[in-house]
Motif scaffolding. Structure first.
Motif: not given
Length: 322
Positions: A123, A126, A144-147, A139-142
């Motif tokens: 985080r 990011y 990755l999606g935002r990145e 979360t990690r998935h979130e």
């Protein structure tokens, strides 16, 4: 030229700090040798002396030969050495760490070993990349999606700014020329940044493999660090190069990136970012040991005792172990 046997090893006090070094030096079609604590590049036009302690990364292009003595001094000074091709940059080897302290490595291992702190570092990474957005609670998935969305938006924004047509990211591993000019520039910039990030990571004594976003690869942490500057430096510069001319995109991108790194003091920033990520509790007072070669032994209760002594309680304390 003096002999290696008569030279003493360089101490940390004699070495140039990572943040103050030249980002990289590229050589091709020459023989690289050693003269005292400098390296020399010799070709048909003569010999050039380069102070080895000022180099962050030495890029060896086609037609280069390097001697054992040259590699010896580069290893002593902590310079990274890469063998590269005309169509891209790949990182193959690293020199000795500039720091004699294991503080950053131990901090990295602690942060990585705990799933909660590992996510916290991800985080924080990011947040460094996109300071206008708070990733707390993601979360990690979130993450990755935002990145992914932010990087796609960066591509579109740079295409609109420069007028370069953008048809999506195209990269075929092993075939640099497969993509269009802007994709070649993006690849060249990324590969250069991987080499530079690896040089900084290695010189600080960190593990290139223990990543917080990337995982499963020997360079996971290197990829993490290089990506911190992708949307701010790498991608905009690649679009600028592609907008100028479609010829010799790779070499022009590397030269432009070298200049941008020096202009923005990126090495200094990269060192500070790694320290804050791995040792957040000591962000403003990180001591990597300076010029001290200190080795201790771990005891109970988090206590450390001097090394080089026999700690058998039946002997007099302080008896040398060797």
């Amino acid at each position: 030229m003096t002999t290696v046997s008569k030279r003493t090893a360089l101490t940390p006090r004699q070495l140039t700090r990572t943040a103050e070094r030249i980002s990289f030096v590229y050589l091709e079609r020459c023989t690289v040798h050693r003269d005292a604590n400098a390296i020399t590049a010799q070709d048909a036009e003569g010999t050039t002396h380069i102070p080895s302690a000022t180099i962050g990364t030495l890029l060896l292009g086609p037609g280069t030969r390097i001697t054992h003595q040259a590699m010896s001094v580069l290893g002593e000074t902590g310079a990274a050495v890469c063998w590269v091709g005309e169509r891209g940059v790949r990182y193959y080897a690293a020199g000795r760490a500039l720091s004699r302290s294991s503080a950053l490595m131990e901090g990295q291992a602690r942060q990585w070993a705990n799933p909660r702190s590992r996510l916290a570092v991800a985080r924080a990474m990011y947040r460094l990349r996109f300071p206008d957005e708070d990733p707390a609670g993601l979360t990690r998935h979130e993450l990755l999606g935002r990145e992914g969305r932010r990087v796609k938006a960066c591509y579109r924004a740079q295409a609109a700014r420069t007028g370069v047509p953008w048809r999506g990211r195209q990269y075929v591993p092993g075939d640099f020329t497969e993509g269009d000019a802007v994709n070649q520039a993006i690849t060249a910039a990324a590969q250069c940044m991987y080499g530079i990030a690896h040089a900084v990571v290695a010189s600080l004594g960190c593990s290139p493999a223990l990543g917080f976003v990337h995982s499963g690869h020997e360079l996971s942490f290197v990829l993490d660090i290089a990506d911190l500057y992708k949307t701010e430096i790498g991608i905009p510069l690649a679009f600028d190069i592609a907008a100028q001319d479609e010829e010799d995109v790779g070499p022009r991108t590397r030269r432009a990136l070298r200049d941008r790194i020096n202009e923005t003091a990126l090495l200094d920033r990269c060192v500070d970012d790694i320290m804050r990520l791995l040792l957040p509790e000591r962000a403003n007072s990180v001591d990597l040991g300076g010029d001290r070669d200190v080795v201790t032994l771990q005891s109970d209760g988090g206590r450390e005792v001097p090394s080089g002594f026999n700690h058998d309680e039946t002997n007099d304390y302080g008896q040398a172990s060797w």
